[in-house]
Scaffold this motif. Structure first.
Motif, PDB file in Angstrom:
ATOM      1  N   MET A   1     -23.615 -12.847  10.089  1.00 30.39           N
ATOM      2  CA  MET A   1     -22.352 -12.104  10.179  1.00 30.39           C
ATOM      3  C   MET A   1     -22.506 -10.766   9.457  1.00 30.39           C
ATOM      4  N   THR A   2     -22.173  -9.680  10.132  1.00 33.43           N
ATOM      5  CA  THR A   2     -22.289  -8.362   9.531  1.00 33.43           C
ATOM      6  C   THR A   2     -20.927  -7.882   9.048  1.00 33.43           C
ATOM      7  N   ASN A   3     -20.955  -6.913   8.120  1.00 38.34           N
ATOM      8  CA  ASN A   3     -19.718  -6.361   7.568  1.00 38.34           C
ATOM      9  C   ASN A   3     -18.780  -7.479   7.112  1.00 38.34           C
ATOM     10  N   ASP A   4     -19.322  -8.427   6.329  1.00 35.67           N
ATOM     11  CA  ASP A   4     -18.549  -9.606   5.953  1.00 35.67           C
ATOM     12  C   ASP A   4     -17.895  -9.497   4.580  1.00 35.67           C
ATOM     13  N   GLY A   5     -17.952  -8.328   3.958  1.00 35.36           N
ATOM     14  CA  GLY A   5     -17.254  -8.137   2.692  1.00 35.36           C
ATOM     15  C   GLY A   5     -15.775  -7.880   2.916  1.00 35.36           C
ATOM     16  N   ILE A   6     -14.937  -8.522   2.104  1.00 35.13           N
ATOM     17  CA  ILE A   6     -13.487  -8.329   2.162  1.00 35.13           C
ATOM     18  C   ILE A   6     -12.972  -8.118   0.737  1.00 35.13           C
ATOM     19  N   LEU A   7     -12.226  -7.057   0.533  1.00 36.69           N
ATOM     20  CA  LEU A   7     -11.483  -6.863  -0.708  1.00 36.69           C
ATOM     21  C   LEU A   7     -10.012  -7.001  -0.358  1.00 36.69           C
ATOM     22  N   ALA A   8      -9.397  -8.104  -0.777  1.00 34.03           N
ATOM     23  CA  ALA A   8      -8.012  -8.426  -0.415  1.00 34.03           C
ATOM     24  C   ALA A   8      -7.097  -8.114  -1.593  1.00 34.03           C
ATOM     25  N   ILE A   9      -6.080  -7.291  -1.360  1.00 36.30           N
ATOM     26  CA  ILE A   9      -5.198  -6.837  -2.437  1.00 36.30           C
ATOM     27  C   ILE A   9      -3.742  -7.006  -2.005  1.00 36.30           C
ATOM     28  N   TRP A  10      -3.026  -7.868  -2.707  1.00 37.96           N
ATOM     29  CA  TRP A  10      -1.576  -7.986  -2.550  1.00 37.96           C
ATOM     30  C   TRP A  10      -0.925  -7.343  -3.772  1.00 37.96           C
ATOM     31  N   HIS A  11       0.218  -6.672  -3.583  1.00 32.31           N
ATOM     32  CA  HIS A  11       0.916  -6.129  -4.750  1.00 32.31           C
ATOM     33  C   HIS A  11       2.322  -5.698  -4.368  1.00 32.31           C
ATOM     34  N   ASP A  12       3.169  -5.583  -5.386  1.00 24.46           N
ATOM     35  CA  ASP A  12       4.462  -4.928  -5.283  1.00 24.46           C
ATOM     36  C   ASP A  12       4.353  -3.558  -5.949  1.00 24.46           C
ATOM     37  N   VAL A  13       5.403  -2.768  -5.813  1.00 22.73           N
ATOM     38  CA  VAL A  13       5.455  -1.473  -6.477  1.00 22.73           C
ATOM     39  C   VAL A  13       6.882  -1.234  -6.922  1.00 22.73           C
ATOM     40  N   GLY A  14       7.047  -0.659  -8.105  1.00 22.13           N
ATOM     41  CA  GLY A  14       8.373  -0.399  -8.630  1.00 22.13           C
ATOM     42  C   GLY A  14       9.153   0.588  -7.760  1.00 22.13           C
ATOM     43  N   GLU A  15      10.432   0.284  -7.525  1.00 23.48           N
ATOM     44  CA  GLU A  15      11.246   1.134  -6.651  1.00 23.48           C
ATOM     45  C   GLU A  15      11.449   2.533  -7.231  1.00 23.48           C
ATOM     46  N   GLU A  16      11.288   2.662  -8.542  1.00 25.09           N
ATOM     47  CA  GLU A  16      11.553   3.952  -9.177  1.00 25.09           C
ATOM     48  C   GLU A  16      10.586   5.043  -8.712  1.00 25.09           C
ATOM     49  N   ILE A  17       9.451   4.657  -8.133  1.00 32.30           N
ATOM     50  CA  ILE A  17       8.471   5.664  -7.722  1.00 32.30           C
ATOM     51  C   ILE A  17       8.865   6.351  -6.422  1.00 32.30           C
ATOM     52  N   GLY A  18       9.714   5.718  -5.625  1.00 29.98           N
ATOM     53  CA  GLY A  18      10.197   6.344  -4.403  1.00 29.98           C
ATOM     54  C   GLY A  18       9.088   6.608  -3.390  1.00 29.98           C
ATOM     55  N   ASP A  19       9.231   7.701  -2.646  1.00 32.79           N
ATOM     56  CA  ASP A  19       8.305   8.016  -1.562  1.00 32.79           C
ATOM     57  C   ASP A  19       6.933   8.466  -2.052  1.00 32.79           C
TER      58      ASP A  19
END
Length: 215
Positions: A1-19
């Motif tokens: 299997m080629t290109n089999d590396g996965i970096l999986a990232i789940w996260h939230d972000v504070g609403e104060e940062i806006g757009d």
């Protein structure tokens, strides 16, 4: 299997940062990451069910790409914009994985993920639980409306020292032991797949926000 590396990232972000968070991701962060040697692609999702709110996964030539010197140099020299934004990350779950099984070639606009988290980064999912994810993935793949299925398994790579970017986040990262991710064309099919249950698993349904592939 080629290109089999996965970096999986789940996260939230504070609403104060806006757009500013969205602008940073689209204009700087995603292109910067996919530009690292050995990164193949990045796909970013937003949850319509489940938590945390965002999921991004990067494909690499191998799991070792995510502890390579070019990538670690980037993590240890965050841009001023990254320094500002990363302070607003919440509930980050970040794991280097190997894609140990897949079926299908089309990546759809909707995704369903069932992940099994590690216990405070120490304990781990049982072999039976990880096997259950694999069994479920194969069952999904048998349905014609499932475009693609991937099994991600945490890779034992030499852990780097805590990076400058990790220090910016408000709490230590969590980890997964394994996950199954299904690609679907329709939301209703992603929701049908999410009706399956795996003991100890956390389920999310996601819509694709963007994809960037390397040169």
């Amino acid at each position: 299997m080629t290109n089999d590396g996965i970096l999986a990232i789940w996260h939230d972000v504070g609403e104060e940062i806006g757009d500013d968070y969205e602008r940073w991701y689209f204009q700087e962060h995603l292109p910067e990451r996919v530009g690292v040697p050995g990164f193949v692609a990045g796909r970013r999702y937003e949850a319509v069910a489940g938590a945390p709110r965002f999921l991004t996964y990067y494909e690499g030539e191998s799991p070792q790409i995510f502890v390579s010197k070019p990538y670690l140099d980037r993590l240890n020299d965050p841009t001023p914009w990254s320094t500002s934004v990363l302070r607003h990350f919440r509930d980050t779950n970040r794991t280097i994985c190997r894609r140990t099984w897949d079926a299908g070639t089309i990546r759809g606009a909707w995704g369903t993920a069932i992940r099994v988290n590690r216990d405070d980064g120490e304990g781990g999912a049982t072999a039976d639980t990880v096997a259950a994810l694999r069994t479920l993935g194969r069952a999904w793949a048998d349905d014609w409306w499932t475009l693609r299925v991937e099994i991600w398994t945490r890779e034992e790579v030499p852990p780097p020292a805590k990076t400058a970017e990790a220090e910016l986040r408000t709490a230590p990262d969590r980890y997964i032991e394994a996950a199954v991710f299904g690609h679907f064309a329709r939301e209703k099919d992603a929701r049908t797949a999410a009706e399956a249950r795996v003991a100890g698993g956390e389920t999310g349904i996601y819509r694709l926000l963007c994809e960037l592939r390397g040169d």
